[in-house]
Design a protein around this motif. Structure first.
Motif, PDB file in Angstrom:
ATOM      1  N   CYS A  76     -14.003  -5.309 -10.505  1.00 56.73           N
ATOM      2  CA  CYS A  76     -13.947  -6.711 -10.939  1.00 56.73           C
ATOM      3  C   CYS A  76     -12.870  -7.441 -10.154  1.00 56.73           C
ATOM      4  O   CYS A  76     -13.048  -8.576  -9.713  1.00 56.73           O
ATOM      5  CB  CYS A  76     -13.617  -6.813 -12.431  1.00 56.73           C
ATOM      6  N   TYR A  77     -11.758  -6.754  -9.987  1.00 57.08           N
ATOM      7  CA  TYR A  77     -10.648  -7.362  -9.266  1.00 57.08           C
ATOM      8  C   TYR A  77     -11.075  -7.693  -7.834  1.00 57.08           C
ATOM      9  O   TYR A  77     -10.826  -8.787  -7.333  1.00 57.08           O
ATOM     10  CB  TYR A  77      -9.459  -6.393  -9.264  1.00 57.08           C
ATOM     11  N   MET A 107     -20.369   7.069  -9.843  1.00 55.68           N
ATOM     12  CA  MET A 107     -18.986   6.748  -9.540  1.00 55.68           C
ATOM     13  C   MET A 107     -18.868   5.563  -8.589  1.00 55.68           C
ATOM     14  O   MET A 107     -17.915   4.789  -8.675  1.00 55.68           O
ATOM     15  CB  MET A 107     -18.308   7.962  -8.916  1.00 55.68           C
ATOM     16  N   ARG A 151     -12.618   1.911 -13.229  1.00 56.09           N
ATOM     17  CA  ARG A 151     -13.259   1.568 -11.955  1.00 56.09           C
ATOM     18  C   ARG A 151     -13.920   0.205 -12.034  1.00 56.09           C
ATOM     19  O   ARG A 151     -13.900  -0.556 -11.078  1.00 56.09           O
ATOM     20  CB  ARG A 151     -14.321   2.620 -11.607  1.00 56.09           C
ATOM     21  N   ARG A 191     -16.373   5.453 -19.911  1.00 53.73           N
ATOM     22  CA  ARG A 191     -15.333   6.242 -19.252  1.00 53.73           C
ATOM     23  C   ARG A 191     -14.942   5.652 -17.909  1.00 53.73           C
ATOM     24  O   ARG A 191     -13.975   6.067 -17.305  1.00 53.73           O
ATOM     25  CB  ARG A 191     -15.850   7.666 -19.016  1.00 53.73           C
ATOM     26  N   GLN A 192     -15.754   4.728 -17.426  1.00 58.29           N
ATOM     27  CA  GLN A 192     -15.520   4.225 -16.078  1.00 58.29           C
ATOM     28  C   GLN A 192     -14.885   2.848 -16.093  1.00 58.29           C
ATOM     29  O   GLN A 192     -14.887   2.155 -15.071  1.00 58.29           O
ATOM     30  CB  GLN A 192     -16.842   4.132 -15.331  1.00 58.29           C
ATOM     31  N   ILE A 226     -12.979  -2.318 -13.782  1.00 57.81           N
ATOM     32  CA  ILE A 226     -11.951  -3.358 -13.673  1.00 57.81           C
ATOM     33  C   ILE A 226     -11.447  -3.465 -12.239  1.00 57.81           C
ATOM     34  O   ILE A 226     -11.256  -4.555 -11.709  1.00 57.81           O
ATOM     35  CB  ILE A 226     -10.812  -3.072 -14.669  1.00 57.81           C
TER      36      ILE A 226
END
Lengths: 250, 339, 262
Positions: free
Chosen positions: A39-40, A133, A34, A30-31, A36
């Motif tokens: 990762c960015y 989170m 976040r 589900r995350q 990605i």
């Protein structure tokens, strides 16, 4: 002695944070958003600085070995030396140090400010564990991105060495011989060892930065202190782990 | 929108990393990220040298597989070769370890056999003994030493013919003899005439020596043999022995000739034929200058010189590449002694 | 307010029971044995000067602090226990809002239902928009918290609490640093929400007017001790000089050191 104890307890608490974060692993699918996003930040935005600096590390390595080896007429081995040093040691360590400086500091600053301005408390009252989170997506992201950063660091370091080895007049090594030195004497295991190292370093840097950020107490002034602490602890962890991982992988 | 863009960037970035890792794995010598598909052969060698996992297996320079591993089985070095599926290796093929790069990398070279049966998975391929680089170095060193000795002898022999400042040589002595004994020579000319006739016709020892190309050709043969010796060290020492013996034979023959001449010249009965002898001798010396006959060719024929220097250059080049100073000096001395 | 299924509504009202709560930070005892009961659906206002320990008390209710001694139970659930606390759906409106700075106002509100997957995307959007409308924040949905004024931040924080459909609403200094008109507005909102949804509310404040106007019952706290609990009317009639001091408008409860300045 007290400082040692303090550092050990920091690392211990960071480890506990890891355990708490891993409990939320099932929530990972589900995350992905976040992950990605992180990762960015961890991979994509760190890439240019890693590329530039490893180019120069490779260059200076070729320059130094070339200068030393020309005495023996053994400049043919620059490729091997630069190849092995970049793959086994400098690529991963440089990538990890830049990660600590660029991403680790940002993470600790962000989490420290969230903590100081009670955003973390707000998450807790909302039954959203901050580990889930805030920590877990970053840890997963660094696991995905660190090998990429490390392989980029290694390859660009090799290229930097090749440029210097062929262009500097007193070395003047044919790039083919340089790359022969790499392909013949650098085994894929060496590169793999480097990637494993980078993985452990990167993971430790992010974990420590998250831990220090979330440990922040007090007012806004503490945010700056947390950033400093996160970077220092990360560098200590990198160099400390480096020795033992190297030993273990030999 | 921005989120999608970032996702695309991250995805691209991650893929780039995977591709780079794959490329590196494939480029490096021991890339085993994906095992090459193919069948396995075993090859037992006397000495595997520095063959290691990931080195190439080649047929006439074309890569057909890789060395998957090395092991010691029953005291013999065993290499496990993975051969590409599309390549079939005849059952009587032979594998050997050869040097493929200057930095000391080895590869396994397979020489195809004639058989129409082919090796299959798990079979053992026959091998040729490994040529040890160190042995080659040692042999070339020996050859250099022997060449040195052989050429020394040749020089010595030539000097005894042509002479030098301290010691008048054969021809100088001959000249003086002729000048000093013009009268007696004239008296012996007649007697000599028949003898020199036979000499001119190529009969008798001296005649044959001077006229016959056989000796010259045998030297040339030796030279060509030397050439092959330089490329293939095997049997070199034998050929050199022949060379040395042949050269010694020349020297002996010349010495024998001198004896004959001496005996001929001391005989009064042939003095009146000496004019004819002188004439014939002039002819001989002309021929020598013109490069005819064995001695003439030895002295004036550039071809022989070039042959010899080519051989030496080859030997030198080989030795240069090996970085061994000893043999080079030996060959260098040999070259300067001769020419 | 329309009674449709998309409107933010509490599931049930919860009672609070605090028994002999003590809390020490190092050698300083901040809470010195607090006991009280809050009935379901009640607005309870805890009053006291700054540094009296009322914020720490509130944190105990939200499970952000672990008691050194004593028990805090919400509907028989021990909120100090990490595993039990999620059973209580409570919302804490922080003094400074504690909005997530990296998220827009809309995302701030939507975070809770999204994280807990309470509704589908469309329902969440409707509920968030309703909550924003209730607090006149519809225009601010796409703004980020840094662009908001202090009063708006507080309203966004309340709206975020509302979207959580809490069983218990905790307010930490909801009217501090606001002008009197905005403070009155916030007071009204707190009262309205209770009116509307019957949610149990606990307000920590040093605002006398707020306490006396909206509180069903008022507690007065000083230096970690609870001096009195009573209805506003009851408090006003008390003879205790310390309580009379609280009610003296000349004394600034926010900065008790200057209490003689008036």
């Amino acid at each position: 002695m007290r400082i040692l104890h303090q550092y050990l307890s920091e690392f211990g608490q960071a480890f506990l944070l890891l355990v708490r974060s891993l409990r939320h692993l099932p929530s990972l699918p589900r995350q992905m958003g976040r992950v990605i996003e992180q990762c960015y930040l961890i991979g994509y935005t760190t890439f240019p600085i890693v590329a530039i600096l490893s180019f120069f590390i490779g260059s200076v390595l070729a320059l130094q070995t070339g200068y030393s080896l020309q005495t023996f007429g053994a400049v043919d081995f620059i490729g091997t030396i630069v190849g092995l040093s970049m793959a086994r040691e400098l690529g991963p360590v440089m990538a990890a140090i830049l990660l600590a400086g660029r991403v680790g500091s940002a993470i600790s600053a962000e989490l420290a400010s969230m903590k100081v301005y009670q955003e973390v408390d707000a998450l807790i009252t909302m039954n959203i564990p901050p580990e889930r989170m805030l920590v877990l997506p970053r840890l997963i992201a660094v696991l995905l991105m660190m090998p990429v950063l490390a392989i980029v660091a290694i390859i660009i370091g090799w290229l930097g060495g090749a440029v210097v080895a062929s262009q500097v007049s007193f070395i003047g090594l044919d790039p083919r011989i340089y790359f022969d030195g790499i392909t013949n004497f650098v085994a894929f295991k060496d590169v793999l060892d480097g990637l494993i190292k980078a993985q452990i370093f990167g993971f430790s840097v992010i974990l420590i930065s998250c831990h220090v950020g979330l440990q922040t107490r007090g007012g806004p002034r503490e945010i700056g202190n947390s950033v400093t602490r996160a970077v220092v602890l990360s560098l200590i962890a990198i160099l400390f782990l480096d020795y033992f991982i190297t030993q273990a992988l030999l | 929108m921005k989120e999608t863009l970032n996702t695309a960037r991250v995805g691209f970035f991650f893929l780039m990393g995977l591709v780079l890792i794959y490329i590196v794995a494939q480029s490096l010598s021991t890339g085993t990220l994906f095992r090459d598909r193919g069948y396995e052969l075993q090859a037992q060698f006397t000495n595997l040298q520095q063959v290691k996992e990931g080195d190439d297996v080649r047929v006439a320079g074309v890569k057909i597989g890789t060395v998957r591993g090395t092991a010691l089985e029953d005291g013999k070095a065993t290499a496990i070769l993975t051969i590409n599926d599309e390549v079939q290796v005849p059952i009587d093929s032979k594998a050997r370890v050869i040097l493929s790069g200057l930095l000391g990398t080895n590869q396994v070279d397979i020489q195809y056999g004639e058989s129409s049966e082919y090796l299959s998975d798990g079979d053992t391929i026959e091998t040729l003994p490994t040529t040890d680089l160190n042995e080659i170095f040692a042999k070339i060193g020996d050859v250099g030493d022997r060449l040195d000795g052989a050429f020394d002898q040749v020089t010595e022999a030539l000097r005894s013919i042509t002479g030098d400042e301290d010691e008048p040589g054969l021809f100088k002595n001959l000249n003086e003899l002729v000048v000093e004994n013009r009268e007696s020579i004239r008296t012996t000319t007649k007697n000599l005439e028949t003898i020199t006739d036979t000499i001119a016709r190529g009969e008798g020892t001296l005649g044959r020596l001077l006229q016959d190309d056989e000796v010259y050709q045998s030297i040339q043969r030796i030279t060509t043999d030397l050439e092959s010796v330089a490329t293939n060290a095997k049997g070199f020492s034998g050929e050199i022995q022949v060379l040395v013996e042949d050269v010694q034979g020349i020297v002996r023959k010349v010495e024998a000739g001198e004896g004959t001449l001496g005996r001929l010249l001391s005989d009064d009965s042939i003095a009146r034929e000496i004019e004819l002898v002188a004439k014939n001798l002039r002819e001989i010396s002309d021929r020598l200058n013109a490069g005819e006959g064995t001695l003439g060719k030895l002295l004036s024929d550039d071809a022989l010189y070039y042959e010899a220097t080519a051989v030496l250059r080859k030997a030198e080049a080989t030795l240069d590449g090996l970085g061994n100073q000893g043999p080079i000096t030996a060959v260098g001395i040999a070259a300067s002694a001769l020419f | 307010m329309p009674e449709t299924d998309t409107s933010p509504a509490p599931r049930r009202a919860l009672g609070i029971s605090v028994e002999n709560l003590r809390k020490s930070f190092g050698s300083t005892e901040v809470l010195k044995g607090i006991s009280l009961e809050v009935k379901p659906g009640e607005i309870f206002v805890m009053m006291g000067p700054s540094g009296s320990g009322k914020s720490v008390f509130l944190k105990h209710l939200a499970g952000l602090e672990i008691p050194t001694e004593g028990k805090v139970r919400i509907d028989d659930i021990n909120v100090a226990d990490d595993r039990e606390r999620p059973k209580v759906r409570l919302a804490l409106v922080f003094q400074a809002g504690a909005l997530f700075n990296s998220l827009s106002v809309f995302d701030n509100l939507a975070l809770y239902p999204r994280e807990h997957r309470l509704y589908d995307r469309k329902t969440i959007k409707e509920k968030v928009e309703k909550a924003l409308a209730m607090l006149s924040l519809s225009d601010a949905a796409e703004k980020i918290p840094a662009e908001l004024s202090g009063g708006m931040k507080k309203r966004v924080a309340i709206a975020r609490a509302l979207v959580m459909e809490p069983d218990l609403l905790l307010y930490d200094e909801p009217t501090s640093e606001l002008d009197p008109i905005m403070a009155a507005t916030i007071s009204e909102i707190i009262a309205d929400l209770r009116e509307e949804f019957g949610v149990t509310s606990l307000v920590v404040s040093h605002d006398r007017d707020l306490a006396m106007t909206i509180g069903d019952r008022v507690g007065i706290m000083q230096e970690g001790e609870l001096l009195a609990i009573d209805t506003p009317a009851g408090i006003r009639q008390m003879d205790d000089p310390r309580i009379k001091e609280f009610l003296n408008p000349a004394i600034d409860l926010k900065n008790p050191r200057f209490k003689r300045s008036a």
